[in-house]
Design a protein around this motif. Structure first.
Motif: not given
Length: 219
Positions: A7-14
């Motif tokens: 799933k691609i949302d363009g969010r940074c993974v912390e």
């Protein structure tokens, strides 16, 4: 090699300290305290908390997005992830224990009036729910109730065993008149250890840092 999650949302993974398999993302930068502001403005659209599995590329979402519901950042402790959910519609703050595809348990629930939402978060091993600020001081709501005042520049970083670890930043050698650092300028941190009654056990120069495997180091 560049891989993609399912799933691609363009969010940074912390990173979530203490383990290497999962990261997380939040759908926005609001925090639990912002629920009050949004309530005064007609409500909040809701946020999403997602977990990313670096082993199999899957993305997991413990809850679907819901209006007036927001999440705190997760922590890893005792082989589970823990996070706070704030539901302004139900006027509840809930602590959840989570492991993708296996566990989603409500551990503790509070009426929203029972806690101060300012700097409300989870720390420690085992997990503790705390809030803190110069005016309200330090308060722990779970698993025991603890409170004591804080001095300026102090903040609680860790609770381990029966000790509470605070950091206090110190600035020396600043020229207030000319608004600049003097040759003797120093900026550093102190570690203050207190008991559950707020009594100081020890104080030393140092800064607490958590490594990727969850260990804490003093620098």
């Amino acid at each position: 090699m560049i891989k993609k999650f399912n799933k691609i949302d363009g969010r940074c993974v912390e990173r979530i300290y203490g383990q290497e398999r999962f990261g997380y993302s939040q759908s926005d930068f609001e925090d639990l305290y912002d629920l009050i502001k949004w309530a005064e403005q007609g409500g909040y659209q809701g946020s999403e908390l997602q977990f990313y599995d670096f082993y199999n590329g899957k993305v997991y979402k413990p809850f679907d997005k819901k209006r007036n519901v927001i999440y705190g950042n997760p922590v890893y402790a005792e082989k589970f992830f823990y996070f706070l959910q704030g539901d302004y519609g139900q006027k509840k703050i809930t602590l959840y224990r989570y492991m993708p595809e296996s566990v989603l348990d409500a551990v503790k629930e509070f009426d929203i009036e029972e806690v101060n939402l300012y700097n409300l978060k989870i720390i420690g091993t085992p997990v503790h729910i705390i809030s803190q600020g110069d005016e309200e001081g330090f308060r722990c709501y779970y698993p025991e109730k603890i409170s004591f005042p804080l001095q300026e520049q102090e903040s609680v970083i860790l609770i381990e065993g029966e000790r509470i670890y605070l950091e206090k930043w110190v600035e020396e050698g600043w020229d207030d008149e000319n608004d600049c650092a003097q040759d003797t300028y120093q900026y550093y941190s102190k570690i203050i250890i207190k008991d559950f009654f707020g009594n100081t056990i020890s104080e030393e120069i140092g800064c607490l840092n958590q490594s990727a495997n969850g260990d804490w180091w003093i620098s």
